[in-house]
Design a protein around this motif. Structure first.
Motif, PDB file in Angstrom:
ATOM      1  N   LYS A 359       0.823  -1.067   0.160  1.00 54.25           N
ATOM      2  CA  LYS A 359       0.131   0.086   0.180  1.00 54.25           C
ATOM      3  C   LYS A 359       0.758   1.293  -0.076  1.00 54.25           C
ATOM      4  CE  LYS A 359      -3.950   2.103   2.449  1.00 54.25           C
ATOM      5  NZ  LYS A 359      -4.779   2.223   3.545  1.00 54.25           N
ATOM      6  N   ALA A 361       0.720   5.480   0.238  1.00 55.81           N
ATOM      7  CA  ALA A 361      -0.190   6.707   0.531  1.00 55.81           C
ATOM      8  C   ALA A 361       0.739   8.124   0.100  1.00 55.81           C
ATOM      9  CB  ALA A 361      -0.397   6.765   2.005  1.00 55.81           C
ATOM     10  N   TRP A 362       0.087   9.093  -0.187  1.00 53.10           N
ATOM     11  CA  TRP A 362       0.656  10.434  -0.558  1.00 53.10           C
ATOM     12  C   TRP A 362      -0.177  11.314  -0.479  1.00 53.10           C
ATOM     13  CZ3 TRP A 362      -0.784   6.342  -3.977  1.00 53.10           C
ATOM     14  CH2 TRP A 362      -1.484   7.099  -5.219  1.00 53.10           C
ATOM     15  N   GLU A 407      -5.253  13.996  -0.514  1.00 58.09           N
ATOM     16  CA  GLU A 407      -4.619  12.758   0.184  1.00 58.09           C
ATOM     17  C   GLU A 407      -5.108  11.788  -0.336  1.00 58.09           C
ATOM     18  OE1 GLU A 407      -5.205  13.304   4.136  1.00 58.09           O
ATOM     19  OE2 GLU A 407      -4.469  15.257   4.430  1.00 58.09           O
ATOM     20  N   SER A 409      -4.434   7.397  -1.643  1.00 58.64           N
ATOM     21  CA  SER A 409      -3.538   5.986  -1.203  1.00 58.64           C
ATOM     22  C   SER A 409      -3.963   4.850  -2.521  1.00 58.64           C
ATOM     23  CB  SER A 409      -4.026   5.736   0.127  1.00 58.64           C
ATOM     24  OG  SER A 409      -5.362   5.238   0.293  1.00 58.64           O
ATOM     25  N   TYR A 410      -3.273   3.922  -2.467  1.00 60.20           N
ATOM     26  CA  TYR A 410      -3.297   2.758  -3.328  1.00 60.20           C
ATOM     27  C   TYR A 410      -2.812   1.598  -2.847  1.00 60.20           C
ATOM     28  CZ  TYR A 410      -4.046   0.496  -8.080  1.00 60.20           C
ATOM     29  OH  TYR A 410      -4.234  -0.191  -9.000  1.00 60.20           O
ATOM     30  N   GLU A 411      -3.436   0.275  -3.163  1.00 60.35           N
ATOM     31  CA  GLU A 411      -2.823  -0.915  -2.700  1.00 60.35           C
ATOM     32  C   GLU A 411      -2.718  -1.453  -4.112  1.00 60.35           C
ATOM     33  OE1 GLU A 411      -3.355  -4.449   0.280  1.00 60.35           O
ATOM     34  OE2 GLU A 411      -4.774  -2.823   0.276  1.00 60.35           O
TER      35      GLU A 411
END
Length: 482
Positions: A359, A361-362, A407, A409-411
């Motif tokens: 995962k 996140a940024w 904000e 995120s990606y898995e």
């Protein structure tokens, strides 16, 4: 005058000799006249012989003098009074007592040559010292003058609380970075005090003791080689000796050229949008801050939010594309200069990228609408000289529009198990974002989930059915035979 004195002494000696001759003659005549009466009459008795051996005649019975006081060590605090005892027996005798120190006679009986009125003879044989000072420390002897002289030795130890006379440092505590710093703590006291050093760093509230790794210690000094800015602060000298303690402090300032820090190296904004660019600087003395764009001075001045850290804020409202670009903050003091830059851009700015397993996140800053967001993954540990094609993973754009900060995120599930370096990129109408530092992905292989209980339930069902059929058949056959 001297000749007259010598003449008188000679005359007195002649008279004494004549008198002795007359007495001896008279005694001889008396013995000759009495010889016919008692031949042994003049022989001395045993008691008379014993007395003469001790120097005692018929007219006296003086005993030998004895010192009854034992040797002592007198621990005396400075400023007090001490009495050095020298008691003799028998009391009431006419003994002559001397007091000496380092072979210097203080008293001979009641006579003295001292000009120090602090020292007096008490009780005929003892000596008192008032308002004691450290210079009075040492050995003192009481000597009884007789045929066999007696000596008593006392020792005086003067105790006094520590007193730090001076605390000094190289160049009065203002030392250039990289030079040597020497601190000296001159202290008096008895017994000799021990010294402990500590410091409170500039901007800190902690007082930490100096250790062997911090400097070279020697008697009452400490030396720090190659000082750095973090050596600035308050240094303390503690002196203690069991009687009391004393402390003193000194300020140490390490002089060094400025160091500039910009709060963001890249800032996203848009036309007619107010933006603040900030930079801070450390240096001693405090540096002067200025802003430049394209080597042109556009602003100078310092806003001091913190007396130890000068801070400068530059307000920019871009009116055209030419107002975007590189802005440089420059800090100057008497020891040099330093600068750091910030890019003012319209393209997206990606920051605070983090990875947890597969995962990512940024955050994305963009005043203009986002057009694309992408993750590029490279196998980790492959030689950089070997050409490799990244795995491009497109990320769905956020549903919210018109935001300035996203904000996201990606898995990742499309890559095989392994370790990867991942870079996040974002695009708007002004182009792609600058690539941030890569993060490490650790994708593990997903194991298949097997429902063993369902298999067991199926098998159990099959076994139960077979058993029922067999029992039914056997029952039927038994009934037929009956």
């Amino acid at each position: 005058m001297a000749a007259r004195t010598v003449w008188m002494l000679c005359a007195l000696l002649v008279l004494l000799l004549n008198e002795c001759s007359s007495v001896n003659g008279h005694v001889v005549e008396k013995r000759e006249a009495s010889d016919e009466y008692d031949f042994m009459g003049d022989d001395p008795s045993d008691d008379d012989t014993l007395n003469d051996a001790y120097g005692e005649g018929e007219e006296g019975n003086t005993e030998n003098i004895v010192i009854v006081t034992k040797p002592q060590v007198y621990n005396v605090s400075a400023g007090s009074t001490v009495i050095l005892e020298c008691n003799v027996e028998p009391k009431g005798n006419s003994a002559v007592v001397q007091w000496l120190r380092n072979d210097n006679i203080y008293f001979l009986g009641s006579m003295t040559t001292l000009t120090d009125h602090r020292i007096k003879l008490v009780h005929n044989t003892s000596m008192a010292i008032s308002n004691v000072t450290p210079s009075d420390e040492g050995e003192y002897k009481c000597v009884v003058t007789q045929k066999k002289p007696l000596t008593l030795t006392h020792r005086v130890v003067v105790t006094s609380k520590p007193n730090i006379l001076d605390l000094s440092a190289t160049n009065n505590g203002r030392v250039h970075e990289g030079n040597r710093l020497v601190l000296n703590c001159d202290v008096s006291g008895s017994p000799p005090p021990k010294i402990v050093w500590s410091r409170q760093r500039k901007g800190s509230h902690d007082n930490e003791r100096l250790l062997e790794t911090d400097g070279v210690f020697s008697l009452n000094s400490v030396t720090i080689e190659h000082v750095k800015p973090e050596h600035s602060g308050t240094y303390y000298c503690y002196a203690f000796n069991g009687v009391a303690a004393d402390t003193r402090d000194i300020q140490i300032t390490v002089l060094y050229k400025p160091r500039v820090h910009v709060h963001r190296q890249e800032t996203n904004t848009a036309l007619n949008v107010r933006t603040e660019l900030q930079c801070s600087a450390h240096g001693e003395p405090a540096p002067y801050l200025s802003w430049y764009k394209d080597n042109q001075l556009i602003n100078e001045g310092v806003i001091n939010d913190d007396s130890h850290t000068p801070l400068s804020t530059l307000v920019v409202v871009p009116k055209s594309d030419s107002d975007f670009g590189t802005y440089t903050c420059v800090a100057i003091n008497s020891h040099g200069r330093h600068n750091s830059s910030v890019e003012l851009v319209q393209r997206p700015v990606v920051e605070d990228v983090e990875a947890d397993g597969a995962k990512v996140a940024w955050k994305v800053h963009s005043h203009l609408p986002l057009e694309a967001v992408q993750i590029q993954a490279f196998p980790f540990g492959i030689d950089e000289s070997v050409s490799q094609n990244p795995s491009d993973i497109s990320v769905s754009l956020p549903q919210e529009s018109g935001l300035k900060l996203y904000e996201m995120s990606y898995e990742i599930s499309s890559l095989p198990a392994g370790k990867y370096e991942a870079i996040v990129k974002a695009k708007n109408s002004k182009g792609w974002s600058r690539e941030p530092k890569p993060v490490i992905l650790n994708i593990v292989e997903q194991s298949m989930y097997i429902q063993r209980s369902s298999v067991f339930r199926g098998a159990a069902s099959m076994v139960t059915g077979s058993t029922t059929l067999l029992l039914t058949t056997l029952t039927y056959l038994l009934v037929r035979k009956l």
